[in-house]
Design a protein around this motif. Structure first.
Motif, short mmCIF file in Angstrom:
data_model
loop_
_atom_site.label_atom_id
_atom_site.label_comp_id
_atom_site.label_asym_id
_atom_site.label_seq_id
_atom_site.Cartn_x
_atom_site.Cartn_y
_atom_site.Cartn_z
N SER A 158 -60.69 -37.80 -52.58
CA SER A 158 -62.12 -37.50 -52.61
C SER A 158 -62.95 -38.61 -53.24
CB SER A 158 -62.36 -36.18 -53.37
OG SER A 158 -62.08 -36.33 -54.75
N GLU A 159 -62.34 -39.39 -54.15
CA GLU A 159 -63.09 -40.43 -54.83
C GLU A 159 -63.30 -41.68 -53.97
OE1 GLU A 159 -60.61 -41.03 -58.23
OE2 GLU A 159 -59.54 -42.73 -57.34
N ILE A 160 -62.48 -41.84 -52.93
CA ILE A 160 -62.51 -43.07 -52.14
C ILE A 160 -63.85 -43.28 -51.42
CG2 ILE A 160 -61.46 -44.28 -50.18
CD1 ILE A 160 -58.77 -43.09 -51.09
N PRO A 161 -64.38 -42.27 -50.66
CA PRO A 161 -65.68 -42.50 -50.02
C PRO A 161 -66.81 -42.76 -51.00
CG PRO A 161 -65.00 -40.19 -49.80
CD PRO A 161 -63.82 -40.96 -50.30
N VAL A 162 -66.74 -42.15 -52.19
CA VAL A 162 -67.76 -42.40 -53.22
C VAL A 162 -67.67 -43.84 -53.71
CG1 VAL A 162 -68.55 -41.75 -55.53
CG2 VAL A 162 -67.88 -39.98 -53.91
N PHE A 163 -66.44 -44.33 -53.89
CA PHE A 163 -66.26 -45.73 -54.29
C PHE A 163 -66.93 -46.66 -53.29
CE2 PHE A 163 -62.14 -45.41 -57.02
CZ PHE A 163 -62.87 -44.78 -58.01
N PHE A 164 -66.68 -46.42 -52.00
CA PHE A 164 -67.26 -47.27 -50.98
C PHE A 164 -68.79 -47.15 -50.95
CE2 PHE A 164 -63.00 -47.29 -48.80
CZ PHE A 164 -62.84 -48.67 -48.83
N ALA A 165 -69.31 -45.93 -51.07
CA ALA A 165 -70.75 -45.72 -51.03
C ALA A 165 -71.44 -46.42 -52.20
CB ALA A 165 -71.07 -44.22 -51.06
N LEU A 166 -70.85 -46.32 -53.40
CA LEU A 166 -71.46 -46.95 -54.57
C LEU A 166 -71.32 -48.48 -54.52
CD1 LEU A 166 -70.49 -44.52 -57.46
CD2 LEU A 166 -72.73 -44.88 -56.44
N SER A 167 -70.26 -48.96 -53.89
CA SER A 167 -70.11 -50.41 -53.77
C SER A 167 -71.20 -50.99 -52.88
CB SER A 167 -68.73 -50.75 -53.19
OG SER A 167 -68.63 -50.35 -51.84
N LYS A 168 -71.72 -50.17 -51.95
CA LYS A 168 -72.74 -50.64 -51.03
C LYS A 168 -74.15 -50.34 -51.53
CE LYS A 168 -73.87 -50.67 -46.09
NZ LYS A 168 -73.50 -50.17 -44.75
N TYR A 169 -74.35 -49.14 -52.09
CA TYR A 169 -75.70 -48.72 -52.46
C TYR A 169 -75.90 -48.52 -53.97
CZ TYR A 169 -75.66 -47.56 -47.47
OH TYR A 169 -75.54 -47.62 -46.11
N GLY A 170 -74.82 -48.64 -54.76
CA GLY A 170 -74.91 -48.32 -56.18
C GLY A 170 -75.91 -49.16 -56.95
N ASP A 171 -76.09 -50.43 -56.54
CA ASP A 171 -77.00 -51.32 -57.26
C ASP A 171 -78.45 -50.87 -57.18
OD1 ASP A 171 -74.88 -52.86 -57.99
OD2 ASP A 171 -75.14 -54.36 -56.41
N LYS A 172 -78.75 -49.96 -56.26
CA LYS A 172 -80.13 -49.47 -56.12
C LYS A 172 -80.48 -48.45 -57.20
CE LYS A 172 -80.18 -50.15 -51.10
NZ LYS A 172 -80.36 -49.51 -49.77
N PHE A 173 -79.48 -47.98 -57.95
CA PHE A 173 -79.69 -46.96 -58.97
C PHE A 173 -79.32 -47.50 -60.34
CE2 PHE A 173 -78.51 -44.92 -54.98
CZ PHE A 173 -79.56 -44.03 -54.78
N LYS A 174 -80.04 -47.07 -61.36
CA LYS A 174 -79.72 -47.46 -62.73
C LYS A 174 -78.46 -46.76 -63.21
CE LYS A 174 -84.46 -48.58 -64.10
NZ LYS A 174 -85.55 -48.30 -65.07
N GLU A 175 -77.72 -47.43 -64.11
CA GLU A 175 -76.42 -46.90 -64.51
C GLU A 175 -76.51 -45.61 -65.32
OE1 GLU A 175 -77.33 -50.07 -65.37
OE2 GLU A 175 -75.87 -51.50 -64.52
N LEU A 176 -77.37 -45.58 -66.33
CA LEU A 176 -77.40 -44.43 -67.24
C LEU A 176 -77.75 -43.11 -66.53
CD1 LEU A 176 -78.91 -46.07 -70.44
CD2 LEU A 176 -76.56 -45.30 -70.09
N PRO A 177 -78.76 -43.08 -65.63
CA PRO A 177 -79.01 -41.83 -64.89
C PRO A 177 -77.82 -41.41 -64.04
CG PRO A 177 -80.93 -43.27 -64.75
CD PRO A 177 -79.83 -44.07 -65.37
N LEU A 178 -77.10 -42.37 -63.45
CA LEU A 178 -75.92 -42.03 -62.67
C LEU A 178 -74.82 -41.45 -63.56
CD1 LEU A 178 -75.43 -44.92 -60.05
CD2 LEU A 178 -75.91 -42.51 -59.60
N LEU A 179 -74.64 -42.03 -64.74
CA LEU A 179 -73.65 -41.51 -65.68
C LEU A 179 -74.02 -40.10 -66.15
CD1 LEU A 179 -73.01 -44.75 -67.78
CD2 LEU A 179 -71.39 -43.62 -66.23
N ALA A 180 -75.32 -39.87 -66.36
CA ALA A 180 -75.78 -38.54 -66.73
C ALA A 180 -75.51 -37.54 -65.61
CB ALA A 180 -77.28 -38.57 -67.07
#
Length: 410
Positions: free
Chosen positions: A266-288
């Motif tokens: 289940s974590e694999i598609p999320v890894f790929f999605a964040l590798s492509k689009y993750g930089d568009k979001f700030k880290e702390l809100p994502l961690l929250a």
């Protein structure tokens, strides 16, 4: 400095193969070593004691080997030493039958086993940066390896018996050691490195000073690791007692294997999605957000009474650990200097795995035994909510501080 496309492609593929392979050892050490000890006739309390050795040993070993790596400016050579140590100790474990000798040899094995993973992450980050790629394109092969071995090792041991656990471990470690020789080493940049991030071979090993102190003196780092520790308590409670919970519900060995597989895949598609689009979001809100999803996951676990429901809930590993891990590593690479990257990731591993594993295993076991599974998971939920408040509060505080600074500047 970037090499030719062919060399670049080969370099990354060997590292992907390495990540895939070492997680086979992880599957055995976490899930199947206890079965091997049971096969030797050890009691449940003895098996529990052996399991607790890992987090204890890793606190020292992670910091020791990662600081050595930072000081010497090499990861590949440290990997060769670690895998060689694993191989020798695994061969000795395969022949050990007395509890006292197993304690000593297993402690040695753990000393060489745990540091491989933060160092492999460091190598993945640096290799990806060198080739202009996201490190998840390499790290995701660790998840694929875990999923593959979680399924195949179970079937192999069912056919051959638990006594083959150490033999499989030896085969996997030998494979990883062979691959290591094909890896391209990465060196740590120093503060005096060029602005493009490169440093000469003579610069990297010359770094002096106390890297651990330099990292921990930063308030932002301390706050981050405090929130990570609180979140890790709930995560490790679930990890340690997931199989116990499934057994309590009447699940068989095969269903337990599928539960582990569900979380890994289940974590694999999320890894790929964040590798492509993750930089568009700030880290702390994502961690929250990941922390909040952990709270929902543990609430569902507290209410679940069917093994099939637990397998389905394990798919939430994607929006909990999947989002958390990628974002946490990205945050670390931003707040910790490059020349201290290995030490920083080692501290992260100690906080997330070792310290939290010791505490959650001890007190989590008491809560599970005295109050039952439902209360156990509600306590884990409370830890997740506390981490959510910590990450979100830090984000809001930083935003407010930036706003005040802008006003002063104007």
């Amino acid at each position: 400095m970037k090499g030719t496309p062919g060399i670049s492609y080969s370099d990354q593929n060997w590292l992907r193969s390495f990540m895939f392979t070492i997680f086979g050892t992880s599957v055995l050490a976490v899930s199947y070593f206890p079965l091997f000890y049971t096969h030797l006739g050890f009691s449940s309390s003895q098996v529990g004691f052996l399991y607790s050795l890992g987090p204890l040993i890793s606190i020292l070993s992670n910091l020791f080997w990662s600081m050595i790596s930072d000081r010497l400016g090499t990861i590949k050579k440290i990997m060769i030493i670690l895998l060689s140590g694993q191989l020798i100790s695994a061969m000795l474990l395969s022949r050990a039958t007395e509890f006292s000798s197993v304690i000593f040899i297993l402690s040695v094995f753990y000393f060489f086993y745990y540091p491989v993973f933060p160092l492999a992450d460091t190598m993945a980050i640096k290799t990806a940066q060198r080739h202009g790629r996201n490190f998840i394109s390499i790290r995701v092969f660790g998840s694929l390896g875990y999923a593959f071995f979680a399924l195949t090792v179970g079937y192999v041991l069912r056919a051959l018996g638990s006594s083959w656990s150490m033999t499989l471990c030896i085969i996997i470690v030998i494979t990883a050691l062979i691959i290591t020789w094909r890896l391209q080493d990465v060196q740590n940049a120093t503060p005096d490195a060029q602005s493009d991030g490169t440093a000469s071979a003579n610069d990297a090993p010359k770094r002096k000073g106390n890297g651990l102190r330099e990292i921990l003196l930063k308030k932002e780092v301390l706050w981050f690791f405090s929130c990570v520790f609180i979140l890790a308590l709930g995560h490790r409670m679930n990890e340690a007692f997931l199989t116990v919970s499934l057994k309590e519900m009447g699940a068989g060995e095969e269903l337990i294997g599928w539960a582990l597989l569900a979380s890994a895949l289940s974590e694999i598609p999320v890894f790929f999605a964040l590798s492509k689009y993750g930089d568009k979001f700030k880290e702390l809100p994502l961690l929250a957000f990941a922390s909040l999803m952990y709270a929902v996951r543990f609430l569902l676990m507290a209410r679940a009474d069917d093994p099939g429901a637990v397998v389905a809930i394990q798919a939430m590993h994607s929006v909990t650990f999947g989002i958390y891990y990628v974002t946490a590593v990205r945050y670390i690479t931003r707040i910790i200097p490059d020349h201290l990257r290995a030490t920083g990731l080692a501290i992260f591993t100690v906080v997330w795995s070792s310290a939290a594993g010791l505490l959650s295993g001890t007190f989590g076991g008491m809560i599970f035994e005295e109050s039952g599974r439902s209360i156990f998971y509600r306590v884990a939920m409370v830890f997740s909510i506390a981490a959510f408040a910590g990450f979100l509060g830090k984000h809001l505080f930083d935003s407010g501080e930036t706003s005040q600074l802008d006003k002063i500047t104007l």
